[in-house]
Design an enzyme around this catalytic site. Sequence first.
Site, PDB file in Angstrom:
ATOM      1  N   CYS A   1     -29.337   0.994 -15.820  1.00  0.00           N
ATOM      2  CA  CYS A   1     -28.957  -0.275 -16.459  1.00  0.00           C
ATOM      3  C   CYS A   1     -28.125  -0.021 -17.712  1.00  0.00           C
ATOM      4  CB  CYS A   1     -30.196  -1.100 -16.797  1.00  0.00           C
ATOM      5  SG  CYS A   1     -30.982  -1.797 -15.332  1.00  0.00           S
TER       6      CYS A   1
ATOM      7  N   CYS B   1     -33.278  -3.899 -11.033  1.00  0.00           N
ATOM      8  CA  CYS B   1     -33.806  -4.255 -12.359  1.00  0.00           C
ATOM      9  C   CYS B   1     -33.243  -5.600 -12.820  1.00  0.00           C
ATOM     10  CB  CYS B   1     -33.393  -3.213 -13.386  1.00  0.00           C
ATOM     11  SG  CYS B   1     -34.137  -1.604 -13.182  1.00  0.00           S
TER      12      CYS B   1
ATOM     13  N   ASN C   1     -36.125  -8.859 -12.385  1.00  0.00           N
ATOM     14  CA  ASN C   1     -36.219  -7.770 -11.411  1.00  0.00           C
ATOM     15  C   ASN C   1     -36.646  -8.310 -10.055  1.00  0.00           C
ATOM     16  OD1 ASN C   1     -38.799  -8.134 -12.642  1.00  0.00           O
ATOM     17  ND2 ASN C   1     -39.465  -6.115 -12.002  1.00  0.00           N
TER      18      ASN C   1
ATOM     19  N   GLU D   1     -31.956  -6.352 -15.726  1.00  0.00           N
ATOM     20  CA  GLU D   1     -30.702  -6.244 -16.492  1.00  0.00           C
ATOM     21  C   GLU D   1     -29.494  -6.230 -15.570  1.00  0.00           C
ATOM     22  OE1 GLU D   1     -33.463  -4.489 -16.744  1.00  0.00           O
ATOM     23  OE2 GLU D   1     -33.704  -3.564 -18.708  1.00  0.00           O
TER      24      GLU D   1
HETATM   25  N1  THU Z   1     -37.459  -2.756 -14.503  1.00  0.00           N
HETATM   26  C1  THU Z   1     -36.536  -3.641 -14.963  1.00  0.00           C
HETATM   27  O1  THU Z   1     -36.253  -4.660 -14.336  1.00  0.00           O
HETATM   28  N2  THU Z   1     -35.937  -3.373 -16.131  1.00  0.00           N
HETATM   29  C2  THU Z   1     -36.279  -2.360 -16.948  1.00  0.00           C
HETATM   30  O2  THU Z   1     -35.761  -2.280 -18.047  1.00  0.00           O
HETATM   31  C3  THU Z   1     -37.260  -1.363 -16.516  1.00  0.00           C
HETATM   32  C4  THU Z   1     -37.817  -1.545 -15.161  1.00  0.00           C
HETATM   33  C5  THU Z   1     -38.151  -3.083 -13.253  1.00  0.00           C
HETATM   34  C6  THU Z   1     -37.863  -2.234 -12.074  1.00  0.00           C
HETATM   35  C7  THU Z   1     -39.093  -2.442 -11.244  1.00  0.00           C
HETATM   36  O3  THU Z   1     -38.981  -3.655 -10.520  1.00  0.00           O
HETATM   37  C8  THU Z   1     -40.188  -2.630 -12.264  1.00  0.00           C
HETATM   38  O4  THU Z   1     -39.546  -2.986 -13.480  1.00  0.00           O
HETATM   39  C9  THU Z   1     -41.061  -1.420 -12.487  1.00  0.00           C
HETATM   40  O5  THU Z   1     -40.314  -0.307 -12.764  1.00  0.00           O
END
Ligand code: THU
Length: 157
Positions: free
Chosen positions: A115, A73, A62, A75
């Site tokens: 995602c 994110c 992320n 993913e």
């Molecule tokens: N986030 C992800 O990268 N993947 C997930 O599955 C859930 C959330 C990130 C987004 C943001 O940078 C942080 O986690 C908090 O929400």
Amino acid sequence: MKEKTIEIPYIEYSSIEELSPRDKSLALDAIEAQKSSYAPYSKFNVGAAVLLENGTVVKGSNQENAATPSGLCAERTAMFSASANHPGVPMIAIAVAGGPDFSLCESPATPCGACRQVMAEYQKIGKKPMEVILCGSGKVLKFFNVEGVLPFIFDSI
Ligand code: THU
């Protein structure tokens, strides 16, 4: 009128040690990818690793931004990188590992809706099931396809 129920098959493992060698390797790649997370605002660090049909693994994490919606994110970072750098190669699995302050949540962090929708599209164009492996320190969940994490997938095309 008929009441219906959806059943979602998945496997719950107690740790990544129980995974197949291929899945364990992908889970470790997701955990490795977490180290590159840039999340100074949420302090929630996530790594993802996408396995392509040709054996290539593409990692992502992320990436946040002071202008909040500009971040992405783990993913989607991984999947967009995979599609941009290896166009047309099916994505057959994705592993995700996340938690606060570079830790791993005991119960796995699960992908957000956006995602999941992006996973759905790449699964569709890849014409192969994309397995989804969610890694926590206390359990690991493995879904056999994107439908497992996104029932009733939106599909306009
Ligand atoms: N986030 C992800 O990268 N993947 C997930 O599955 C859930 C959330 C990130 C987004 C943001 O940078 C942080 O986690 C908090 O929400």
